[in-house]
Write an enzyme that holds these catalytic residues in place. Structure first.
Site, PDB file in Angstrom:
ATOM      1  N   TYR A 189       8.155  16.231  10.890  1.00 29.33           N
ATOM      2  CA  TYR A 189       7.918  14.838  11.320  1.00 29.33           C
ATOM      3  C   TYR A 189       6.423  14.536  11.346  1.00 29.33           C
ATOM      4  O   TYR A 189       5.987  13.462  10.935  1.00 29.33           O
ATOM      5  CB  TYR A 189       8.549  14.582  12.692  1.00 29.33           C
ATOM      6  CG  TYR A 189      10.022  14.222  12.600  1.00 29.33           C
ATOM      7  CD1 TYR A 189      11.000  15.210  12.549  1.00 29.33           C
ATOM      8  CD2 TYR A 189      10.435  12.893  12.554  1.00 29.33           C
ATOM      9  CE1 TYR A 189      12.341  14.894  12.453  1.00 29.33           C
ATOM     10  CE2 TYR A 189      11.779  12.564  12.460  1.00 29.33           C
ATOM     11  CZ  TYR A 189      12.731  13.561  12.416  1.00 29.33           C
ATOM     12  OH  TYR A 189      14.063  13.230  12.309  1.00 29.33           O
ATOM     13  N   THR A 227      18.962   6.445  17.064  1.00 26.78           N
ATOM     14  CA  THR A 227      18.643   7.884  17.134  1.00 26.78           C
ATOM     15  C   THR A 227      17.162   8.198  16.887  1.00 26.78           C
ATOM     16  O   THR A 227      16.755   9.350  17.032  1.00 26.78           O
ATOM     17  CB  THR A 227      19.493   8.708  16.149  1.00 26.78           C
ATOM     18  OG1 THR A 227      19.125   8.361  14.795  1.00 26.78           O
ATOM     19  CG2 THR A 227      20.976   8.481  16.349  1.00 26.78           C
ATOM     20  N   MET A 281      15.991  13.234  17.873  1.00 25.18           N
ATOM     21  CA  MET A 281      17.082  14.128  18.282  1.00 25.18           C
ATOM     22  C   MET A 281      18.420  13.562  17.775  1.00 25.18           C
ATOM     23  O   MET A 281      19.427  13.571  18.471  1.00 25.18           O
ATOM     24  CB  MET A 281      17.103  14.236  19.808  1.00 25.18           C
ATOM     25  CG  MET A 281      15.835  14.840  20.384  1.00 25.18           C
ATOM     26  SD  MET A 281      15.654  14.505  22.156  1.00 25.18           S
ATOM     27  CE  MET A 281      16.856  15.646  22.859  1.00 25.18           C
ATOM     28  N   HIS A 282      18.439  13.104  16.516  1.00 26.53           N
ATOM     29  CA  HIS A 282      19.551  12.289  15.996  1.00 26.53           C
ATOM     30  C   HIS A 282      20.944  12.640  16.530  1.00 26.53           C
ATOM     31  O   HIS A 282      21.604  11.827  17.172  1.00 26.53           O
ATOM     32  CB  HIS A 282      19.608  12.423  14.468  1.00 26.53           C
ATOM     33  CG  HIS A 282      18.405  11.932  13.749  1.00 26.53           C
ATOM     34  ND1 HIS A 282      18.053  10.615  13.686  1.00 26.53           N
ATOM     35  CD2 HIS A 282      17.468  12.601  13.026  1.00 26.53           C
ATOM     36  CE1 HIS A 282      16.962  10.471  12.953  1.00 26.53           C
ATOM     37  NE2 HIS A 282      16.573  11.660  12.548  1.00 26.53           N
ATOM     38  N   ASP A 283      21.428  13.851  16.195  1.00 24.68           N
ATOM     39  CA  ASP A 283      22.836  14.174  16.453  1.00 24.68           C
ATOM     40  C   ASP A 283      23.184  14.192  17.938  1.00 24.68           C
ATOM     41  O   ASP A 283      24.346  13.995  18.317  1.00 24.68           O
ATOM     42  CB  ASP A 283      23.175  15.532  15.825  1.00 24.68           C
ATOM     43  CG  ASP A 283      23.134  15.487  14.301  1.00 24.68           C
ATOM     44  OD1 ASP A 283      23.130  14.369  13.736  1.00 24.68           O
ATOM     45  OD2 ASP A 283      23.098  16.560  13.684  1.00 24.68           O
TER      46      ASP A 283
END
Ligand code: BDR
Ligand code: CA
Length: 312
Positions: free
Chosen positions: A230, A195, A240-242
Site C-alpha cells: 500500500y 472496505t 482490512m477489506h475482508d
C-alpha cells in the site's frame, strides 16, 4: 443466538484477519471453510493457508474443503503476490496444519452444509464467487436454503482496485459474480465503498501484537508486506477489506447502508467486473443487496483488536 456461517476464502492477509475475527466472535458458529483461487491460483496453497490459520487458532475441528482453482469460463487473471506476498500470508510461515482438507469439493460441501440446516446458514464470501456459483449449479434452490450471503467484493460508487471500474474479487470471475448477484438471495455487500476505511499502519499492528497471543503476533507480522505494498502505491495505511464482511454480521449497527439492486458487467471492454448499482430503481428489480456505505472506524478497530486478543 449464534449465526452459523460458512467462509469461502482465498487466504490472503486480509482473509486471515477475517477468518480469525470470525473464530474470535461468539456471535458466529463457523461450520466450515471453503477455499477458492483468487489471491493465488495454487488451490493447494490457498487450502494449506486456511488449514494453517485454523490450526493457529486451535480450531482443527472446523472442516476445510478445497474449491475451484480457476474462474468459470475465462482464464485466471493474475496472482496477487505483490499485495499478499509469495505465500499470500506476507511471507510468514505458519506451522503446517496437522490435517488435510475434506475429500468433498467446496461447492458440494456448501450445498450439503446448507441442506443440513435449511434457512440457517449465512455464506461469507471473501474471494472470487466461483464456488458459490458452482454451488448454485448443483442446487438451484440454494437461495431458499440459506439465510443470506455476505460478500467482500465490488464497488458501487467508489472506483475499482484492479481496473478503474472493477474490484479484484468480482473481476476475478465476473460471470460467477453475475450468477451470485442474480440468484435471488439476501446479500450484504462489503465493497470498496466501505472496505477502504479504516486504513491501518504500524501503530495498530503494534496494538495487535501487544496482546501477546500468537494470532495477534501473526497478523502484525503478516501485515508488514501488505502494508509495504500500500505504501508503494502512495497510501499511508492499508485496508482490512475482508474483515468487513465478518464485522457486518457481528456488529451490523456499526455500518451505514442502503438497499439497492446490483448487477455485474461481464462484457464491457473497459468495465468488465464492475458492480453496477441501480440507485434510482430504473430496472424495477428487487433491491437484493444491503450495500455497506460507511463504518464507525474507531469502534471497528477497537472491536477487531479486542476480539483477536481473545484467541490463542
Ligand atoms: C480483495 O482482493 C483480495 O486481494 C483481498 O483478499 C480482498 O478479498 C479486495 O479487493
Ligand atoms: Ca480475499
Amino acid at each position: 443466538m449464534t449465526i452459523p456461517i460458512l467462509i469461502d476464502t482465498d487466504p490472503g492477509v486480509d482473509d486471515a484477519m477475517a477468518l480469525l475475527l470470525a473464530l474470535a466472535s461468539p456471535e458466529l458458529d463457523v461450520l466450515g471453510v471453503t477455499t477458492v483461487f483468487g489471491n493465488s491460483d495454487d488451490i493447494r496453497l490457498m487450502t494449506a493457508n486456511a488449514l494453517a490459520i485454523l490450526a493457529l487458532a486451535g480450531r482443527d475441528d472446523i472442516p476445510v474443503a478445497a474449491g475451484s482453482a480457476h474462474p468459470l469460463t475465462r482464464p485466471y487473471a493474475g496472482r496477487a503476490h505483490l499485495v499478499h506476498g509469495d505465500n499470500c500470508l506476507g511471507g510468514v510461515q505458519l506451522p503446517v496444519a496437522p490435517r488435510q482438507a475434506e475429500p468433498t469439493f467446496a461447492a458440494q460441501f456448501i450445498v450439503d452444509a446448507c441442506r443440513a440446516r435449511p434457512g440457517e446458514v449465512t455464506l461469507v464470501a471473501v474471494g472470487p464467487l466461483t464456488n458459490l456459483a458452482l454451488a448454485l449449479r448443483i442446487e438451484p434452490a440454494l437461495p431458499k436454503l440459506v439465510r443470506g450471503v455476505a460478500i467482500m467484493g465490488g464497488s458501487a460508487r467508489a472506483s475499482g482496485n484492479i481496473t478503474p471500474a472493477a474490484e479484484f474479487n468480482i473481476f476475478a470471475d465476473a460471470e460467477a459474480a453475475r450468477l451470485v448477484f442474480g440468484a435471488g438471495w439476501e446479500i450484504i455487500m462489503a465493497g470498496l465503498d466501505v472496505t477502504c476505511s479504516p486504513r491501518i499502519a504500524e501503530e495498530y499492528l503494534d496494538r495487535l501484537a501487544a496482546a501477546g497471543n500468537r494470532a495477534g503476533r501473526f497478523l502484525a507480522d503478516a501485515f508488514v508486506h501488505y502494508l509495504a505494498f500500500y505504501r508503494s502505491r502512495g497510501f499511508t495505511g492499508a485496508c482490512m477489506h475482508d474483515v468487513h464482511a465478518v464485522m457486518a454480521l457481528v456488529r451490523p449497527e456499526l455500518y451505514t447502508a442502503e438497499r439497492v439492486c446490483i448487477d455485474v458487467e461481464t462484457a464491457g471492454e473497459l468495465t468488465r467486473g464492475q458492480t453496477v448499482a441501480d440507485f434510482r430503481g430504473l430496472w424495477n428489480r428487487p433491491a437484493q443487496t444491503r450495500l455497506l456505505t460507511g463504518v464507525d472506524e474507531t469502534i471497528f478497530l477497537d472491536e477487531f483488536a479486542t476480539r483477536i486478543a481473545r484467541l490463542p
